[in-house]
Structure formats: C-alpha cells, structure tokens
Design a protein around this motif. Structure first.
Motif, PDB file in Angstrom:
ATOM      1  N   ARG A   3      44.547  66.766  25.807  1.00  0.00           N
ATOM      2  CA  ARG A   3      43.951  67.937  25.287  1.00  0.00           C
ATOM      3  C   ARG A   3      44.879  69.130  25.199  1.00  0.00           C
ATOM      4  NH1 ARG A   3      38.314  70.591  27.417  1.00  0.00           N
ATOM      5  NH2 ARG A   3      37.848  68.561  26.972  1.00  0.00           N
ATOM      6  N   LYS A   4      45.078  69.771  24.342  1.00  0.00           N
ATOM      7  CA  LYS A   4      46.075  71.184  24.169  1.00  0.00           C
ATOM      8  C   LYS A   4      45.496  72.076  23.404  1.00  0.00           C
ATOM      9  CE  LYS A   4      50.098  67.926  23.272  1.00  0.00           C
ATOM     10  NZ  LYS A   4      51.164  67.633  22.505  1.00  0.00           N
ATOM     11  N   PRO A   5      45.768  73.382  23.634  1.00  0.00           N
ATOM     12  CA  PRO A   5      47.140  73.685  24.908  1.00  0.00           C
ATOM     13  C   PRO A   5      46.517  73.465  26.413  1.00  0.00           C
ATOM     14  CG  PRO A   5      45.847  75.754  24.138  1.00  0.00           C
ATOM     15  CD  PRO A   5      45.396  74.732  23.421  1.00  0.00           C
ATOM     16  N   GLU A   6      45.298  72.970  26.339  1.00  0.00           N
ATOM     17  CA  GLU A   6      44.852  73.066  27.894  1.00  0.00           C
ATOM     18  C   GLU A   6      44.951  71.474  28.243  1.00  0.00           C
ATOM     19  OE1 GLU A   6      40.711  72.532  30.483  1.00  0.00           O
ATOM     20  OE2 GLU A   6      40.653  73.243  28.237  1.00  0.00           O
ATOM     21  N   LYS A   7      46.346  71.073  29.084  1.00  0.00           N
ATOM     22  CA  LYS A   7      46.616  69.714  29.586  1.00  0.00           C
ATOM     23  C   LYS A   7      45.894  69.707  30.997  1.00  0.00           C
ATOM     24  CE  LYS A   7      50.605  68.433  27.204  1.00  0.00           C
ATOM     25  NZ  LYS A   7      51.906  67.808  27.495  1.00  0.00           N
ATOM     26  N   GLY A   8      45.834  68.355  31.215  1.00  0.00           N
ATOM     27  CA  GLY A   8      45.178  68.259  32.665  1.00  0.00           C
ATOM     28  C   GLY A   8      43.826  67.383  32.759  1.00  0.00           C
ATOM     29  N   LEU A   9      43.696  67.290  31.348  1.00  0.00           N
ATOM     30  CA  LEU A   9      42.153  66.178  31.545  1.00  0.00           C
ATOM     31  C   LEU A   9      42.490  64.711  31.365  1.00  0.00           C
ATOM     32  CD1 LEU A   9      39.150  66.854  31.401  1.00  0.00           C
ATOM     33  CD2 LEU A   9      39.088  66.320  29.060  1.00  0.00           C
ATOM     34  N   ILE A  10      43.032  64.505  32.634  1.00  0.00           N
ATOM     35  CA  ILE A  10      43.848  63.081  32.807  1.00  0.00           C
ATOM     36  C   ILE A  10      43.755  62.723  34.102  1.00  0.00           C
ATOM     37  CG2 ILE A  10      45.957  63.954  33.013  1.00  0.00           C
ATOM     38  CD1 ILE A  10      46.710  61.362  31.401  1.00  0.00           C
ATOM     39  N   THR A  11      43.405  61.617  34.602  1.00  0.00           N
ATOM     40  CA  THR A  11      43.607  61.111  35.937  1.00  0.00           C
ATOM     41  C   THR A  11      44.884  60.779  36.029  1.00  0.00           C
ATOM     42  OG1 THR A  11      41.397  60.121  36.003  1.00  0.00           O
ATOM     43  CG2 THR A  11      42.741  59.198  37.490  1.00  0.00           C
ATOM     44  N   LYS A  12      45.609  61.637  37.316  1.00  0.00           N
ATOM     45  CA  LYS A  12      47.020  61.667  37.426  1.00  0.00           C
ATOM     46  C   LYS A  12      47.471  60.280  37.903  1.00  0.00           C
ATOM     47  CE  LYS A  12      47.645  66.000  36.828  1.00  0.00           C
ATOM     48  NZ  LYS A  12      46.416  66.633  36.246  1.00  0.00           N
ATOM     49  N   LYS A  13      48.552  59.636  37.733  1.00  0.00           N
ATOM     50  CA  LYS A  13      48.996  58.632  37.884  1.00  0.00           C
ATOM     51  C   LYS A  13      48.935  58.097  39.059  1.00  0.00           C
ATOM     52  CE  LYS A  13      53.502  57.616  38.526  1.00  0.00           C
ATOM     53  NZ  LYS A  13      55.157  57.499  38.298  1.00  0.00           N
ATOM     54  N   ILE A  28      34.008  43.429  33.121  1.00  0.00           N
ATOM     55  CA  ILE A  28      33.510  44.345  32.401  1.00  0.00           C
ATOM     56  C   ILE A  28      33.609  45.747  32.971  1.00  0.00           C
ATOM     57  CG2 ILE A  28      31.255  45.134  31.004  1.00  0.00           C
ATOM     58  CD1 ILE A  28      30.558  42.079  30.946  1.00  0.00           C
ATOM     59  N   VAL A  29      34.076  46.614  32.420  1.00  0.00           N
ATOM     60  CA  VAL A  29      34.538  47.901  33.063  1.00  0.00           C
ATOM     61  C   VAL A  29      33.777  49.270  32.267  1.00  0.00           C
ATOM     62  CG1 VAL A  29      36.394  49.470  33.937  1.00  0.00           C
ATOM     63  CG2 VAL A  29      36.606  47.081  33.639  1.00  0.00           C
ATOM     64  N   TRP A  30      33.293  50.068  33.117  1.00  0.00           N
ATOM     65  CA  TRP A  30      32.637  51.291  32.329  1.00  0.00           C
ATOM     66  C   TRP A  30      33.551  52.421  32.777  1.00  0.00           C
ATOM     67  CZ3 TRP A  30      26.668  51.329  33.615  1.00  0.00           C
ATOM     68  CH2 TRP A  30      26.017  50.192  32.795  1.00  0.00           C
ATOM     69  N   ASP A  31      34.137  53.298  31.988  1.00  0.00           N
ATOM     70  CA  ASP A  31      34.973  54.241  32.311  1.00  0.00           C
ATOM     71  C   ASP A  31      34.318  55.539  31.953  1.00  0.00           C
ATOM     72  OD1 ASP A  31      36.845  56.400  32.777  1.00  0.00           O
ATOM     73  OD2 ASP A  31      38.268  55.631  31.213  1.00  0.00           O
ATOM     74  N   ILE A  32      33.465  56.161  32.978  1.00  0.00           N
ATOM     75  CA  ILE A  32      32.290  57.070  32.687  1.00  0.00           C
ATOM     76  C   ILE A  32      33.279  58.566  32.573  1.00  0.00           C
ATOM     77  CG2 ILE A  32      30.420  58.344  33.221  1.00  0.00           C
ATOM     78  CD1 ILE A  32      29.296  55.782  34.136  1.00  0.00           C
ATOM     79  N   GLY A  33      33.514  59.324  31.785  1.00  0.00           N
ATOM     80  CA  GLY A  33      34.005  60.608  31.736  1.00  0.00           C
ATOM     81  C   GLY A  33      35.540  60.321  31.379  1.00  0.00           C
ATOM     82  N   ALA A  34      35.707  59.596  30.249  1.00  0.00           N
ATOM     83  CA  ALA A  34      37.195  58.991  30.027  1.00  0.00           C
ATOM     84  C   ALA A  34      38.133  59.974  29.943  1.00  0.00           C
ATOM     85  CB  ALA A  34      37.116  58.031  29.088  1.00  0.00           C
ATOM     86  N   GLY A  35      37.927  61.378  29.398  1.00  0.00           N
ATOM     87  CA  GLY A  35      38.996  62.382  29.147  1.00  0.00           C
ATOM     88  C   GLY A  35      39.922  61.641  28.131  1.00  0.00           C
ATOM     89  N   SER A  36      41.039  61.594  28.618  1.00  0.00           N
ATOM     90  CA  SER A  36      42.124  61.305  27.597  1.00  0.00           C
ATOM     91  C   SER A  36      42.095  59.495  27.505  1.00  0.00           C
ATOM     92  CB  SER A  36      43.518  61.575  28.187  1.00  0.00           C
ATOM     93  OG  SER A  36      43.570  63.023  28.065  1.00  0.00           O
ATOM     94  N   GLY A  37      41.263  59.011  28.425  1.00  0.00           N
ATOM     95  CA  GLY A  37      41.311  57.440  28.165  1.00  0.00           C
ATOM     96  C   GLY A  37      42.190  56.779  28.939  1.00  0.00           C
ATOM     97  N   SER A  38      42.884  57.451  30.032  1.00  0.00           N
ATOM     98  CA  SER A  38      44.178  56.677  30.692  1.00  0.00           C
ATOM     99  C   SER A  38      43.632  55.818  31.572  1.00  0.00           C
ATOM    100  CB  SER A  38      44.761  57.867  31.548  1.00  0.00           C
ATOM    101  OG  SER A  38      43.925  58.396  32.595  1.00  0.00           O
ATOM    102  N   VAL A  39      42.421  55.647  32.210  1.00  0.00           N
ATOM    103  CA  VAL A  39      41.847  54.676  33.051  1.00  0.00           C
ATOM    104  C   VAL A  39      41.584  53.381  32.101  1.00  0.00           C
ATOM    105  CG1 VAL A  39      39.974  53.881  34.553  1.00  0.00           C
ATOM    106  CG2 VAL A  39      41.272  56.207  34.920  1.00  0.00           C
ATOM    107  N   SER A  40      41.133  53.672  30.850  1.00  0.00           N
ATOM    108  CA  SER A  40      40.515  53.056  30.266  1.00  0.00           C
ATOM    109  C   SER A  40      41.596  51.922  29.660  1.00  0.00           C
ATOM    110  CB  SER A  40      39.777  53.328  28.752  1.00  0.00           C
ATOM    111  OG  SER A  40      38.481  53.953  29.527  1.00  0.00           O
ATOM    112  N   VAL A  41      42.835  52.617  29.186  1.00  0.00           N
ATOM    113  CA  VAL A  41      44.063  51.893  28.907  1.00  0.00           C
ATOM    114  C   VAL A  41      44.600  51.124  29.761  1.00  0.00           C
ATOM    115  CG1 VAL A  41      46.531  52.476  28.472  1.00  0.00           C
ATOM    116  CG2 VAL A  41      44.726  53.836  27.209  1.00  0.00           C
ATOM    117  N   GLU A  42      44.675  51.262  31.077  1.00  0.00           N
ATOM    118  CA  GLU A  42      45.283  50.479  32.138  1.00  0.00           C
ATOM    119  C   GLU A  42      44.344  49.445  32.547  1.00  0.00           C
ATOM    120  OE1 GLU A  42      48.142  51.476  34.326  1.00  0.00           O
ATOM    121  OE2 GLU A  42      48.462  53.620  34.211  1.00  0.00           O
TER     122      GLU A  42
END
Length: 407
Positions: free
Chosen positions: A228-238, A255-269
């Motif tokens: 999200r821009k300009p407000e970055k940070g809605l991501i689970t840090k590496k 089978i995985v539920w990623d709740i409150g996915a934000g940017s989707g970084s956890v879902s991707v990995e």
C-alpha cells in the motif's frame, strides 16, 4: 479362487500395436472392459462387454464380481499405471489378483516425437482436475509434460501461463499419438491461445535457451512485494514471515488460511511451500486486494483471494491444516474460536501480535479451545549505512504465538 484380471494398455493404433499374446488374451476373455474408444477396436468380440463411463466405483465392483467366475480383460489407454485405471483395480482387488501389461504412454510418445529425453521432466495432469496451483508447481522447471482434457486444452493452458507471465516456455503439442491422424508441432504461447486441437493431446513445455526467469527463495525481500502506498508497511516482515511459516509446519498438500492477508506475502510463500495444497488469502480492505493480486501474479503463486472480514467468508472454505492470523479487525476471540473449531487434527494456528494486549487475548483464546500455546518474541535489526560505516536499526518486536491442539 478368483481369476487374475489382465489390464492391457492400448494405443490409438488399436489392435495393430498389440503383441500377439495380448491379442490372444483379449480373444479368450469372457469379459472385456474398457472405454468406448478401446472397446470399438474389437467390435466382434463374443464376450460380455462392460463400458467404462460415468462413475468408476460400479465398474470396479463389477470387475471384482466377474473375476470370480470369468476371465476378465480390461483395456486401458497407454500405460494403465500412469494416471490410469490399473492403480484403482489393484487397490480394489489386491496385487496378487491383477496383471498389468502397459503400452507406450502418451508422454513417452510425445517426447519421442520431440526427439528429447524426458527423465528430468516435471509431469503434471490437468485431466479431470483443476489447474489451480499449477503455476507454483512448474515455475522454474526446464521441461513440463501436461496431460490435458477438453476443459484444460492447450489454448486454456496457454492463457493460464500467460496470466503469470511464463513466456519463457515454448509448447510442443502432440495430437492423436499413434493414430492415423497424428499431428505434432511447436507453438509460441501467444499462438496457442486461439488454436484448436483434437481432444486427445499432450502438451510439453520447454524453457527457451537463455530465458531469464525470476528466482525466489524462502524469505522474499519485503521491497519485492507490491504494498500500500504512500503508507507502506502493511506486510509481514521477512524475518517474522520466515519464522511464522516454519511454525505453521506446512506440508506439500496443506490447506492454509491467511487471515488479514495485507499484501499477501504470507500467502505467496505458503503457496510455494504447499504447491499441491490450497492457500486462501482473506482480506477485508478492498484497497489491498489489488496488491495481493499483483503479488500473486508476480511471484507465480496461484492461490485464492477472498474479500471478507473474517470470520465472515470462512464458511465456504475447506477445513484448514494451518491458519495464519496477521490481522483480525477486532474480532480475535471469535476468530480463534471459529478457526479452532475448523482446524484439522494435528494442525496449527500461528498469530502475529505487536501488542501485549493482543498477545494476552490470543493466548487466552487458544487455551480456551484446548490448544497448547508457545510464544516467540522476535526482536530483529537490519544493517543501515551511516557515512562510511554501518549501524543496526531495530524493527518493532513481534510476538509469534503458536497454538497446537493437545492430543
């Protein structure tokens, strides 16, 4: 004692491609079983004919009954143990009651027509099964062989690959292998999109020489994700993401539920760690859905995005093996209750918390659901340049709360 059932593979050239002793067994059979195409090669066979169509279970039961009194031959396409019926018959009747006599598989024939080896190829089937998840399973492979069907045709496969930017592949399509109207040829993916083919085909994808493809290991850098821009940070840090994924203890088919996915970084990995499973990214903020979709495509991870404020939106999802909660929108207790009720035996719930209040609520709610709770406090720092030197800048501490059901 029941007679041994013979399962014989047959190609598009019909009886002309069979060994003489195979033909003898077929001629002597009291019962001939097969698809309509296979049975049509023997129109004058005097025995009982059992066509394979619709559900397989009634046919398997009929094969078992007939084998107690009669000689049964089952005709199957190609190699009957390669995505074929033979495995089901063996499981139904037992190994000692079944003989399998394979023909060349369509994959063998297709690679032979290409004139290339195939021992290193990734083999996938979209025949009678969804294409979901194919992107992460084949990403980075040099050669991929795909068994197709009417719904998942070469053109549908091309559209799917182009959706994820997989232009490094060229496709070899082999139609009606072994038959009189066999046709084989190379295609660019763009050319395949509107092309038409026989329903009987195999698609082989080969990576072009020198093609540059993205490489992503576990722990993708935060900056690589759309946020999200300009407000970055809605991501689970590496650093937190890697530990959280490790604590989810994912299998290849989770089978995985990623709740409150934000940017989707956890879902991707998670999708990369569970390529044969299903990942659901649940996010309530509509503004974030674009970023999730952008990351889904960029990292070639075919997971499902659900626009809902959990626990709403969870009813229609399959029960999870693992649940990650990165955000709850103030409904944490109810959410943990729902997830705990739906979680499969041996599954885990992992929650990230930035405040002691969320930590306390998570621990209390998990224990109330019968979970054993472990807590990890992550305090990490990253190097930053300062003049000609390096300093460390701390990230916000995060609690990783792990819930495991007591056995």
């Amino acid at each position: 004692m029941a007679k041994r059932v013979k399962v014989i593979g047959i190609g598009d050239d019909g009886r002309n491609g069979l060994f003489p002793h195979y033909l003898k067994w077929i001629e002597e059979a009291d019962v001939l079983v097969g698809g309509e195409r296979q049975l049509a090669f023997f129109p004058d066979h005097p025995g009982k004919r059992i066509p394979i169509k619709g559900g397989l279970q009634p046919v398997l039961e009929q094969i078992g009954r007939e084998s107690h009194r009669h000689r049964v031959v089952v005709l199957a396409s190609g190699d009957p143990l390669f995505y074929g019926i033979a495995g089901l018959i063996v499981r139904k009747l037992g190994q000692e009651q079944v003989e399998v006599h394979p023909h060349l598989s369509s994959i063998q024939l297709a690679f032979a027509r290409m004139g290339e080896s195939w021992q290193q190829a990734r083999i996938e089937s979209v025949h009678g099964r969804p294409m979901t998840g194919l992107a992460q399973r084949i990403d980075g492979q040099e050669k991929v062989a795909l068994l197709t069907d009417d719904a998942h045709s070469p053109s549908a496969i091309a559209r799917y690959l182009l959706q994820f930017g997989m232009r490094e592949y060229q496709a070899f399509v082999a139609e009606n292998l072994g038959g009189p109207d066999e046709r084989c040829g190379w295609w660019e993916l763009d050319e395949l999109v509107d092309a038409r083919f026989s329903p009987l085909n195999v698609v082989i994808l080969k990576r072009k020489a020198g093609a540059e493809i993205p490489r992503w290991g576990l722990g993708i850098e935060d900056e690589a994700f759309a946020q999200r821009k300009p407000e970055k940070g809605l991501i689970t840090k590496k650093e937190v993401r890697v530990v959280s994924l490790a604590e989810l203890c994912l299998r290849k088919d989770s089978i995985v539920w990623d709740i409150g996915a934000g940017s989707g970084s956890v879902s991707v990995e998670a999708a990369k760690l569970a390529p044969y499973g299903q990942v659901f990214a649940i996010e309530k903020n509509e503004a974030d859905l674009h970023n999730i979709e952008a990351n889904r495509v960029k990292f070639r991870t075919d997971f499902t995005v659900v626009h809902a404020k959990a626990p709403d939106g969870l009813d229609g999802l399959p029960d999870p093996d693992a649940v990650f909660i990165g955000g709850s929108g103030g409904e944490l207790k109810e959410l943990i209750h729902v997830c705990g009720t739906r979680l499969k035996q041996g599954g885990r719930i992992v929650i990230n918390a930035a405040t002691v209040e969320t930590l306390a609520t998570s621990q209390e709610a998990l224990k109330a659901q019968g979970f054993a709770v472990r807590i990890i406090l992550l305090q990490t720092a990253r190097s930053k340049p300062i003049l000609q030197m390096t300093r460390l800048e701390g990230l916000n501490p995060v609690y990783v709360i792990v819930g495991e059901r007591n056995v």
